[in-house]
Design a protein around this motif. Structure first.
Motif, PDB file in Angstrom:
ATOM      1  N   THR A   1       0.858  -1.184   0.000  1.00 37.41           N
ATOM      2  CA  THR A   1       0.000   0.000   0.000  1.00 37.41           C
ATOM      3  C   THR A   1       0.893   1.232   0.000  1.00 37.41           C
ATOM      4  OG1 THR A   1      -0.138   0.214   2.426  1.00 37.41           O
ATOM      5  CG2 THR A   1      -1.764  -1.203   1.341  1.00 37.41           C
ATOM      6  N   TYR A   2       0.381   2.304  -0.602  1.00 40.16           N
ATOM      7  CA  TYR A   2       1.107   3.575  -0.576  1.00 40.16           C
ATOM      8  C   TYR A   2       0.099   4.683  -0.323  1.00 40.16           C
ATOM      9  CZ  TYR A   2       4.592   7.124  -1.530  1.00 40.16           C
ATOM     10  OH  TYR A   2       5.474   8.168  -1.393  1.00 40.16           O
ATOM     11  N   ASP A   3       0.357   5.459   0.721  1.00 43.86           N
ATOM     12  CA  ASP A   3      -0.559   6.510   1.135  1.00 43.86           C
ATOM     13  C   ASP A   3      -0.141   7.839   0.499  1.00 43.86           C
ATOM     14  OD1 ASP A   3      -2.312   8.223   2.374  1.00 43.86           O
ATOM     15  OD2 ASP A   3      -2.004   7.392   4.387  1.00 43.86           O
ATOM     16  N   PHE A   4      -0.978   8.335  -0.422  1.00 40.53           N
ATOM     17  CA  PHE A   4      -0.707   9.605  -1.084  1.00 40.53           C
ATOM     18  C   PHE A   4      -1.283  10.792  -0.310  1.00 40.53           C
ATOM     19  CE2 PHE A   4      -0.528   6.435  -4.436  1.00 40.53           C
ATOM     20  CZ  PHE A   4       0.607   6.799  -5.136  1.00 40.53           C
ATOM     21  N   GLY A   5      -1.900  10.523   0.827  1.00 42.49           N
ATOM     22  CA  GLY A   5      -2.510  11.572   1.616  1.00 42.49           C
ATOM     23  C   GLY A   5      -3.991  11.695   1.318  1.00 42.49           C
ATOM     24  N   VAL A   6      -4.323  12.031   0.083  1.00 42.17           N
ATOM     25  CA  VAL A   6      -5.733  12.134  -0.293  1.00 42.17           C
ATOM     26  C   VAL A   6      -6.357  10.761  -0.481  1.00 42.17           C
ATOM     27  CG1 VAL A   6      -5.461  14.407  -1.334  1.00 42.17           C
ATOM     28  CG2 VAL A   6      -5.086  12.372  -2.727  1.00 42.17           C
ATOM     29  N   ALA A   7      -5.526   9.758  -0.759  1.00 43.57           N
ATOM     30  CA  ALA A   7      -6.014   8.388  -0.954  1.00 43.57           C
ATOM     31  C   ALA A   7      -4.849   7.423  -0.791  1.00 43.57           C
ATOM     32  CB  ALA A   7      -6.652   8.219  -2.329  1.00 43.57           C
ATOM     33  N   LYS A   8      -5.194   6.167  -0.516  1.00 40.85           N
ATOM     34  CA  LYS A   8      -4.190   5.118  -0.375  1.00 40.85           C
ATOM     35  C   LYS A   8      -4.421   4.057  -1.451  1.00 40.85           C
ATOM     36  CE  LYS A   8      -3.123   3.614   3.739  1.00 40.85           C
ATOM     37  NZ  LYS A   8      -3.200   2.895   5.046  1.00 40.85           N
ATOM     38  N   ALA A   9      -3.361   3.679  -2.136  1.00 38.05           N
ATOM     39  CA  ALA A   9      -3.433   2.654  -3.173  1.00 38.05           C
ATOM     40  C   ALA A   9      -3.074   1.293  -2.576  1.00 38.05           C
ATOM     41  CB  ALA A   9      -2.492   2.984  -4.320  1.00 38.05           C
ATOM     42  N   HIS A  10      -3.790   0.234  -3.022  1.00 38.46           N
ATOM     43  CA  HIS A  10      -3.581  -1.128  -2.540  1.00 38.46           C
ATOM     44  C   HIS A  10      -3.337  -2.038  -3.739  1.00 38.46           C
ATOM     45  CE1 HIS A  10      -5.555  -0.220   1.489  1.00 38.46           C
ATOM     46  NE2 HIS A  10      -5.943   0.794   0.742  1.00 38.46           N
ATOM     47  N   LEU A  11      -2.323  -2.875  -3.651  1.00 38.74           N
ATOM     48  CA  LEU A  11      -1.945  -3.761  -4.756  1.00 38.74           C
ATOM     49  C   LEU A  11      -1.463  -5.090  -4.187  1.00 38.74           C
ATOM     50  CD1 LEU A  11      -1.264  -4.167  -7.838  1.00 38.74           C
ATOM     51  CD2 LEU A  11       1.007  -3.266  -7.284  1.00 38.74           C
ATOM     52  N   ALA A  12      -1.907  -6.219  -4.780  1.00 42.94           N
ATOM     53  CA  ALA A  12      -1.493  -7.525  -4.267  1.00 42.94           C
ATOM     54  C   ALA A  12      -1.489  -8.576  -5.364  1.00 42.94           C
ATOM     55  CB  ALA A  12      -2.406  -7.972  -3.127  1.00 42.94           C
ATOM     56  N   PHE A  13      -0.648  -9.598  -5.151  1.00 44.51           N
ATOM     57  CA  PHE A  13      -0.563 -10.760  -6.027  1.00 44.51           C
ATOM     58  C   PHE A  13      -0.431 -12.006  -5.173  1.00 44.51           C
ATOM     59  CE2 PHE A  13       2.243 -13.971  -7.917  1.00 44.51           C
ATOM     60  CZ  PHE A  13       1.507 -14.316  -9.039  1.00 44.51           C
ATOM     61  N   GLY A  14      -1.145 -13.069  -5.547  1.00 51.39           N
ATOM     62  CA  GLY A  14      -1.048 -14.325  -4.819  1.00 51.39           C
ATOM     63  C   GLY A  14      -0.919 -15.509  -5.749  1.00 51.39           C
ATOM     64  N   ASP A  15      -0.200 -16.517  -5.288  1.00 54.69           N
ATOM     65  CA  ASP A  15      -0.028 -17.752  -6.048  1.00 54.69           C
ATOM     66  C   ASP A  15      -0.235 -18.923  -5.092  1.00 54.69           C
ATOM     67  OD1 ASP A  15       1.306 -19.049  -8.687  1.00 54.69           O
ATOM     68  OD2 ASP A  15       2.034 -20.096  -6.910  1.00 54.69           O
ATOM     69  N   THR A  16      -1.204 -19.782  -5.399  1.00 59.11           N
ATOM     70  CA  THR A  16      -1.512 -20.954  -4.577  1.00 59.11           C
ATOM     71  C   THR A  16      -1.323 -22.201  -5.416  1.00 59.11           C
ATOM     72  OG1 THR A  16      -3.119 -19.727  -3.259  1.00 59.11           O
ATOM     73  CG2 THR A  16      -3.274 -22.123  -3.204  1.00 59.11           C
ATOM     74  N   LYS A  17      -0.461 -23.092  -4.947  1.00 57.69           N
ATOM     75  CA  LYS A  17      -0.200 -24.350  -5.650  1.00 57.69           C
ATOM     76  C   LYS A  17      -0.702 -25.511  -4.813  1.00 57.69           C
ATOM     77  CE  LYS A  17       3.822 -22.613  -8.172  1.00 57.69           C
ATOM     78  NZ  LYS A  17       3.022 -22.362  -9.370  1.00 57.69           N
ATOM     79  N   LEU A  18      -1.566 -26.356  -5.424  1.00 63.98           N
ATOM     80  CA  LEU A  18      -2.129 -27.533  -4.771  1.00 63.98           C
ATOM     81  C   LEU A  18      -1.501 -28.768  -5.378  1.00 63.98           C
ATOM     82  CD1 LEU A  18      -5.858 -26.424  -5.067  1.00 63.98           C
ATOM     83  CD2 LEU A  18      -4.255 -25.874  -3.240  1.00 63.98           C
ATOM     84  N   GLN A  19      -1.062 -29.684  -4.522  1.00 63.03           N
ATOM     85  CA  GLN A  19      -0.421 -30.907  -4.986  1.00 63.03           C
ATOM     86  C   GLN A  19      -1.109 -32.108  -4.369  1.00 63.03           C
ATOM     87  OE1 GLN A  19       3.671 -30.352  -3.843  1.00 63.03           O
ATOM     88  NE2 GLN A  19       4.042 -28.764  -5.366  1.00 63.03           N
ATOM     89  N   GLY A  20      -1.660 -32.971  -5.226  1.00 59.72           N
ATOM     90  CA  GLY A  20      -2.329 -34.180  -4.766  1.00 59.72           C
ATOM     91  C   GLY A  20      -2.257 -35.213  -5.854  1.00 59.72           C
ATOM     92  N   THR A  21      -3.375 -35.873  -6.171  1.00 62.43           N
ATOM     93  CA  THR A  21      -3.372 -36.801  -7.292  1.00 62.43           C
ATOM     94  C   THR A  21      -3.209 -36.060  -8.611  1.00 62.43           C
ATOM     95  OG1 THR A  21      -5.787 -36.658  -7.358  1.00 62.43           O
ATOM     96  CG2 THR A  21      -4.826 -38.451  -6.083  1.00 62.43           C
ATOM     97  N   ALA A  22      -3.518 -34.771  -8.603  1.00 57.52           N
ATOM     98  CA  ALA A  22      -3.243 -33.884  -9.739  1.00 57.52           C
ATOM     99  C   ALA A  22      -2.878 -32.533  -9.157  1.00 57.52           C
ATOM    100  CB  ALA A  22      -4.463 -33.772 -10.653  1.00 57.52           C
ATOM    101  N   ASP A  23      -2.060 -31.784  -9.868  1.00 54.97           N
ATOM    102  CA  ASP A  23      -1.633 -30.476  -9.389  1.00 54.97           C
ATOM    103  C   ASP A  23      -2.510 -29.380  -9.962  1.00 54.97           C
ATOM    104  OD1 ASP A  23       0.365 -31.820  -8.100  1.00 54.97           O
ATOM    105  OD2 ASP A  23       1.929 -31.314  -9.553  1.00 54.97           O
ATOM    106  N   SER A  24      -2.624 -28.291  -9.218  1.00 54.88           N
ATOM    107  CA  SER A  24      -3.433 -27.170  -9.655  1.00 54.88           C
ATOM    108  C   SER A  24      -2.797 -25.881  -9.172  1.00 54.88           C
ATOM    109  CB  SER A  24      -4.857 -27.295  -9.112  1.00 54.88           C
ATOM    110  OG  SER A  24      -5.680 -26.270  -9.619  1.00 54.88           O
ATOM    111  N   THR A  25      -2.937 -24.817  -9.962  1.00 52.70           N
ATOM    112  CA  THR A  25      -2.402 -23.501  -9.611  1.00 52.70           C
ATOM    113  C   THR A  25      -3.514 -22.466  -9.660  1.00 52.70           C
ATOM    114  OG1 THR A  25      -0.200 -24.024 -10.478  1.00 52.70           O
ATOM    115  CG2 THR A  25      -0.759 -21.697 -10.231  1.00 52.70           C
TER     116      THR A  25
END
Length: 360
Positions: free
Chosen positions: A250-274
C-alpha cells in the motif's frame, strides 16, 4: 505484635508492587447488520441478520507481566461469537480466534505458543482495503476461498518467532506441529512473513507450506466444501499439499491510499493445480468518514473458463471513537467453470450489507 504488623505491611507492599507489574485487559467487538445476498444460494435471494460483517464479533483477554530486564510474559485468549444468535463462532471453539502464551523481549523479539494467525493472514489483513471482511473480502477470493481455511488463516499447535522492528522491517517465522505419531511432517505447516512499514509505504511478503490441509485435488480441480465456493466435488486423494505465496503493498498519497497484491496458490495431490490472485484497491478519507473499493481476480489456471472477478465498494461513518456505521455492496462475476461466492458454476453473486460496529 508490632513486628507482625510490620511484616504484614512489608509483604503487602511487595504484593502491591508485583501486582502493579501485571496487566490483564478485556476487549472486544460487537458487530451486526442486515445482509442481502442474490446468488449465494440455489433457493434464491436471502435476507439475514449477520454478525461480524466488518469485523468479527469477539471478546478477548490479553495480559502481560513484566519479568524484568526488558522481558515480559504475554498471553491472548480471544473468543469469536455470533451476535445475531449468541452462538460460538470459529467452528464452536471457546477461543477460536486466538489462544496463545509466550515471551516478549523488546531487544530480541517474541516467541509464542498456541493458536495464532498465519503470515498469509497478517499480510492479507495489512493490504486489503476492506480488512478481509465486508463485500470486498480479499480472504474469500484468495486461493479461491482457501484463504479462509485453517491453517492458512489461523494455525493450531503453532510456535512463532517475531523479530523486533528494525527501522520498519519485521519478520515472522512459524511452525505448526502435525502431532501425528510416526509421521512428523504429516499435518504440519511452516510459514514466513516479511514486512516493511515506514512513512507512506507498507510492503508485505508471505509464504506458507502446508501438508494435509484436507483438500481433494483431481483433474486440475481443488475441492474443500461448498461453503467457500469451490468447483464441483472431486474424488482425488484427501490431504493435499498447499503452497501459498503472497506479495502486496500500500502507498498513502494523503488524499487516498493505493492497494496492490498478487497471490499464487499451488495444490499438490493426485493432480496439481495452480490458482493466481490479483487485487487492486483504494481507500480514502472523506472528512471523518472513509470510503474503500477493490477488485479481486481469481484465475484457476488448470480449469477451462476458470476466472472470477469480485468488485466491491464500502463506506464507514464514525459515531464516536468506538462506534461506527458501515455499508458495502459487491458483485462477483464467474466464468462457467467456477462459482466464487455463488451457489452454482457460472452464476453471478450480488451482496449488499449495512451494520453497526462497537469496539470496547
Amino acid at each position: 505484635m508490632k513486628k507482625s504488623l510490620l511484616a504484614l505491611a512489608v509483604l503487602g507492599a511487595f504484593a502491591g508492587a508485583a501486582n502493579a507489574q501485571t496487566s490483564v485487559s478485556i476487549y472486544g467487538i460487537a458487530d451486526v447488520g442486515v445482509k442481502f445476498d442474490n446468488g449465494g444460494s440455489t433457493a434464491g435471494r436471502q435476507w439475514s441478520l449477520a454478525s461480524g460483517q466488518q469485523s468479527g464479533s469477539r471478546i478477548g483477554f490479553r495480559g502481560t507481566e513484566d519479568l524484568g530486564g526488558g522481558l515480559s510474559a504475554v498471553f491472548t485468549l480471544e473468543n469469536g461469537f455470533n451476535i445475531d444468535d449468541g452462538t460460538l463462532g470459529n467452528g464452536g471453539r471457546l477461543f477460536g480466534r486466538q489462544a496463545w502464551v509466550g515471551l516478549d523481549s523488546k531487544a530480541l523479539g517474541s516467541i509464542k505458543f498456541g493458536r495464532q494467525y498465519s503470515s498469509v493472514y497478517n499480510a492479507l489483513l495489512a493490504i486489503d482495503p476492506f480488512g478481509i471482511n465486508m463485500s470486498g473480502d480479499a480472504q474469500a477470493a484468495y486461493g479461491y476461498g482457501i484463504g479462509k481455511l485453517d491453517p492458512i488463516a489461523r494455525s493450531d499447535n503453532t510456535i512463532t518467532y517475531a523479530t523486533p522492528n528494525f527501522g520498519g522491517f519485521t519478520a515472522l517465522l512459524g511452525y505448526k506441529l502435525g502431532e501425528q505419531a510416526g509421521a512428523f511432517n504429516a499435518g504440519s505447516s511452516k510459514f514466513v512473513g516479511l514486512g516493511y512499514a515506514a512513512g507512506p509505504l507498507n510492503v508485505q511478503l508471505a509464504y506458507q507450506d502446508t501438508n494435509a490441509l484436507g483438500l481433494a485435488v483431481t483433474g486440475g480441480l481443488a475441492t474443500v466444501t461448498n461453503a467457500i465456493g469451490l468447483s464441483a466435488a472431486g474424488t482425488g486423494a484427501v490431504g493435499a499439499k498447499v503452497k501459498n505465496t503472497f506479495a502486496g503493498a500500500t502507498y498513502d498519497f494523503g488524499v487516498a491510499k493505493a492497494h496492490l497484491a498478487f497471490g499464487d496458490t499451488k495444490l499438490q495431490g493426485t493432480a496439481d493445480s495452480t490458482i493466481r490472485n490479483y487485487m487492486l484497491g483504494v481507500s480514502a478519507p472523506i472528512g471523518a468518514d472513509s470510503v474503500f473499493a477493490s477488485w479481486n481476480r481469481v484465475d484457476l489456471r488448470d480449469v477451462a473458463n476458470g476466472k472470477a472477478n469480485q468488485y466491491a465498494v464500502g463506506y464507514s461513518h464514525p459515531l464516536s471513537k468506538r462506534t461506527n456505521l458501515y455499508a458495502s455492496v459487491g458483485y462477483t462475476r464467474n466464468d462457467s467453470g467456477v462459482r466464487l461466492n455463488a451457489a452454482t458454476n457460472g452464476t453471478s453473486d450480488r451482496t449488499a450489507l449495512v451494520g453497526v460496529r462497537h469496539a470496547f
